[in-house]
Design an enzyme around this catalytic site. Structure first.
Site, PDB file in Angstrom:
ATOM      1  N   ASN A   3       4.286  20.056  -4.602  1.00 11.07           N
ATOM      2  CA  ASN A   3       2.878  20.378  -4.829  1.00 11.07           C
ATOM      3  C   ASN A   3       2.069  19.169  -4.364  1.00 11.07           C
ATOM      4  O   ASN A   3       2.009  18.162  -5.053  1.00 11.07           O
ATOM      5  CB  ASN A   3       2.664  20.650  -6.328  1.00 11.07           C
ATOM      6  CG  ASN A   3       1.210  20.833  -6.688  1.00 11.07           C
ATOM      7  OD1 ASN A   3       0.349  20.955  -5.811  1.00 11.07           O
ATOM      8  ND2 ASN A   3       0.923  20.860  -7.983  1.00 11.07           N
ATOM      9  N   TRP A   4       1.493  19.300  -3.174  1.00 10.12           N
ATOM     10  CA  TRP A   4       0.755  18.159  -2.604  1.00 10.12           C
ATOM     11  C   TRP A   4      -0.569  17.917  -3.328  1.00 10.12           C
ATOM     12  O   TRP A   4      -1.193  16.891  -3.126  1.00 10.12           O
ATOM     13  CB  TRP A   4       0.480  18.395  -1.117  1.00 10.12           C
ATOM     14  CG  TRP A   4       1.674  18.263  -0.216  1.00 10.12           C
ATOM     15  CD1 TRP A   4       2.961  17.939  -0.583  1.00 10.12           C
ATOM     16  CD2 TRP A   4       1.692  18.444   1.214  1.00 10.12           C
ATOM     17  NE1 TRP A   4       3.763  17.908   0.532  1.00 10.12           N
ATOM     18  CE2 TRP A   4       3.015  18.220   1.645  1.00 10.12           C
ATOM     19  CE3 TRP A   4       0.722  18.792   2.152  1.00 10.12           C
ATOM     20  CZ2 TRP A   4       3.378  18.318   2.996  1.00 10.12           C
ATOM     21  CZ3 TRP A   4       1.097  18.890   3.485  1.00 10.12           C
ATOM     22  CH2 TRP A   4       2.406  18.650   3.897  1.00 10.12           C
ATOM     23  N   LYS A   5      -1.022  18.880  -4.126  1.00  6.13           N
ATOM     24  CA  LYS A   5      -2.328  18.766  -4.797  1.00  6.13           C
ATOM     25  C   LYS A   5      -3.418  18.485  -3.752  1.00  6.13           C
ATOM     26  O   LYS A   5      -3.293  18.936  -2.621  1.00  6.13           O
ATOM     27  CB  LYS A   5      -2.270  17.712  -5.912  1.00  6.13           C
ATOM     28  CG  LYS A   5      -1.090  17.981  -6.867  1.00  6.13           C
ATOM     29  CD  LYS A   5      -1.125  17.170  -8.120  1.00  6.13           C
ATOM     30  CE  LYS A   5       0.091  17.537  -8.969  1.00  6.13           C
ATOM     31  NZ  LYS A   5       0.119  16.871 -10.266  1.00  6.13           N
ATOM     32  N   HIS A  21      -1.373  26.242 -12.766  1.00  5.33           N
ATOM     33  CA  HIS A  21      -1.069  24.814 -12.930  1.00  5.33           C
ATOM     34  C   HIS A  21      -1.980  24.232 -14.014  1.00  5.33           C
ATOM     35  O   HIS A  21      -3.151  24.606 -14.114  1.00  5.33           O
ATOM     36  CB  HIS A  21      -1.254  24.077 -11.598  1.00  5.33           C
ATOM     37  CG  HIS A  21      -0.704  22.683 -11.648  1.00  5.33           C
ATOM     38  ND1 HIS A  21      -1.384  21.645 -12.234  1.00  5.33           N
ATOM     39  CD2 HIS A  21       0.479  22.170 -11.213  1.00  5.33           C
ATOM     40  CE1 HIS A  21      -0.630  20.545 -12.154  1.00  5.33           C
ATOM     41  NE2 HIS A  21       0.497  20.838 -11.540  1.00  5.33           N
ATOM     42  N   GLU A  44      -3.557  21.584 -14.195  1.00  2.00           N
ATOM     43  CA  GLU A  44      -4.820  20.997 -13.703  1.00  2.00           C
ATOM     44  C   GLU A  44      -5.867  22.088 -13.470  1.00  2.00           C
ATOM     45  O   GLU A  44      -7.062  21.872 -13.682  1.00  2.00           O
ATOM     46  CB  GLU A  44      -4.547  20.191 -12.421  1.00  2.00           C
ATOM     47  CG  GLU A  44      -3.813  18.891 -12.748  1.00  2.00           C
ATOM     48  CD  GLU A  44      -2.901  18.370 -11.639  1.00  2.00           C
ATOM     49  OE1 GLU A  44      -3.041  18.795 -10.479  1.00  2.00           O
ATOM     50  OE2 GLU A  44      -2.036  17.525 -11.949  1.00  2.00           O
ATOM     51  N   GLU A  63       6.106  22.991 -17.007  1.00  2.00           N
ATOM     52  CA  GLU A  63       5.584  21.652 -16.764  1.00  2.00           C
ATOM     53  C   GLU A  63       4.860  21.143 -18.010  1.00  2.00           C
ATOM     54  O   GLU A  63       3.692  21.484 -18.229  1.00  2.00           O
ATOM     55  CB  GLU A  63       4.589  21.671 -15.600  1.00  2.00           C
ATOM     56  CG  GLU A  63       5.181  22.125 -14.286  1.00  2.00           C
ATOM     57  CD  GLU A  63       4.369  21.582 -13.111  1.00  2.00           C
ATOM     58  OE1 GLU A  63       4.952  20.885 -12.278  1.00  2.00           O
ATOM     59  OE2 GLU A  63       3.159  21.832 -13.054  1.00  2.00           O
ATOM     60  N   GLY A  86       2.467  13.483 -13.692  1.00  2.31           N
ATOM     61  CA  GLY A  86       1.820  12.318 -13.102  1.00  2.31           C
ATOM     62  C   GLY A  86       1.796  11.097 -14.012  1.00  2.31           C
ATOM     63  O   GLY A  86       1.113  10.119 -13.731  1.00  2.31           O
ATOM     64  N   SER A 110       6.847  14.416 -13.398  1.00  2.39           N
ATOM     65  CA  SER A 110       7.487  13.129 -13.100  1.00  2.39           C
ATOM     66  C   SER A 110       8.962  13.260 -12.716  1.00  2.39           C
ATOM     67  O   SER A 110       9.777  12.395 -13.033  1.00  2.39           O
ATOM     68  CB  SER A 110       7.313  12.155 -14.270  1.00  2.39           C
ATOM     69  OG  SER A 110       5.939  11.893 -14.481  1.00  2.39           O
ATOM     70  N   GLY A 129       5.283  16.844  -7.836  1.00  2.00           N
ATOM     71  CA  GLY A 129       3.963  16.395  -7.405  1.00  2.00           C
ATOM     72  C   GLY A 129       4.071  15.118  -6.604  1.00  2.00           C
ATOM     73  O   GLY A 129       4.353  15.127  -5.396  1.00  2.00           O
ATOM     74  N   GLY A 130       3.868  13.976  -7.261  1.00  2.00           N
ATOM     75  CA  GLY A 130       3.832  12.672  -6.598  1.00  2.00           C
ATOM     76  C   GLY A 130       4.959  12.442  -5.599  1.00  2.00           C
ATOM     77  O   GLY A 130       4.720  12.014  -4.461  1.00  2.00           O
TER      78      GLY A 130
HETATM   79  P1  PGA Z   1       4.244  15.053 -10.850  1.00  2.00           P
HETATM   80  O1  PGA Z   1       3.447  16.442 -10.785  1.00  2.00           O
HETATM   81  O2  PGA Z   1       5.593  15.293 -10.225  1.00  2.00           O
HETATM   82  O3  PGA Z   1       3.412  14.095 -10.051  1.00  2.00           O
HETATM   83  O4  PGA Z   1       4.348  14.685 -12.293  1.00  2.00           O
HETATM   84  C1  PGA Z   1       4.094  17.660 -11.014  1.00  2.00           C
HETATM   85  C2  PGA Z   1       3.096  18.791 -10.879  1.00  2.00           C
HETATM   86  O5  PGA Z   1       1.934  18.629 -11.296  1.00  2.00           O
HETATM   87  O6  PGA Z   1       3.424  19.878 -10.362  1.00  2.00           O
END
Ligand code: PGA
Length: 254
Positions: free
Chosen positions: A9-11, A98, A100, A170, A176, A216, A237-238
């Site tokens: 997930n590049w966000k 998600h 967010e 999640e 993050g 994470s 994500g990251g």
């Molecule tokens: P993260 O994000 O791996 O940076 O914790 C995961 C996500 O939000 O899908």
């Protein structure tokens, strides 16, 4: 056997050129190094989708997804992107729900249920995210929260449509933050989710549903997480912004 998946997930990261260059690296490393049956999905911003879907044709192991879709078919919704538009790029998946989006864009279970329907109508596969906040976990209501998210978000589907979904657990406190759920904490919730699916749709559907862990996840902790019986991969994500780390995570099934 259910599908093993690692989805990135590049966000809201990477301009057009940066995205193409990262994706080309990912495809090359996947083609060279992944020998198993696992699927690698990259969920990019909308601007990359069309180009990435073309590049993905050189790999049988890589698919493309979006990170959101509007619930309406089309119309006067300035700035929004429809499921039909996403489908036309060649993308196959869409992340929905998600945390967010739930937090910053006030997406409710009720709204997400509509998005799920629209996305499925256009033959896209939702990656449906659920997970509790730290406050909810500390208050001991995490199972209730997850049950409500899944019941109100996707349990209105018939079994045939439900089978198109990927579920992603999640925990919000792990996204993050560098704090991962322990493999035991994640397995406990994944088993709970699978038992809720079994109660609603039966054991066969539950056993064939892919449930990803996100929060994470990195090359160091992926093997232990993916080694749990009910964890079928990760939503990353990251670490998905670095080709080496991302593919190393995807290799942890091997
Ligand atoms: P993260 O994000 O791996 O940076 O914790 C995961 C996500 O939000 O899908």
């Amino acid at each position: 056997m259910r599908k093993k998946i690692v989805a990135g997930n590049w966000k809201m990261n990477l301009d057009y050129e940066e995205g193409l260059s990262l994706f080309s690296e990912v495809v090359n490393i996947v083609n060279d190094e992944i020998t198993g049956q696992q699927l690698v999905i990259v969920c990019s911003p909308f601007i990359h989708l069309y180009s990435l879907a073309r590049l993905a044709k050189s790999s049988t192991k890589v698919s493309i997804g979006a990170q959101n879709a509007h619930q309406a078919e089309s119309g006067a919704y300035t700035g929004e992107i429809s499921a039909k538009m996403i489908k036309s790029t060649g993308a196959e998946y869409v992340i929905l729900g998600h945390s967010e989006r739930r937090q910053y864009f006030s997406e409710t279970n009720e709204l997400l249920a509509k998005k799920v329907d629209t996305v499925l109508k256009h033959a896209l596969k939702p990656i449906f995210c659920i997970g509790e906040t730290l406050e909810e976990r500390e208050g001991g209501i995490h199972f209730d929260v997850i049950k409500k998210q899944i019941t109100e978000g996707v349990f209105h589907l018939d079994a045939e449509h439900f089978a198109q979904l990927v579920i992603a657990y999640e925990p919000v406190w792990a996204i993050g933050t560098g704090v991962t759920a322990s493999s035991a904490q994640a397995q406990e919730i994944h088993l709970f989710i699978r038992s809720e699916i079994a109660a609603k749709y039966g054991k066969d559907v539950a056993d064939s549903t892919t449930i990803l862990y996100g929060g994470s996840c990195n090359p160091k902790n992926a093997r232990e997480l993916f080694g749990q019986p009910d964890i079928d991969g990760g939503l990353i994500g990251g670490a998905s912004l670095k080709s080496r780390d991302f593919v190393d995570i995807a290799k942890e099934f091997n």
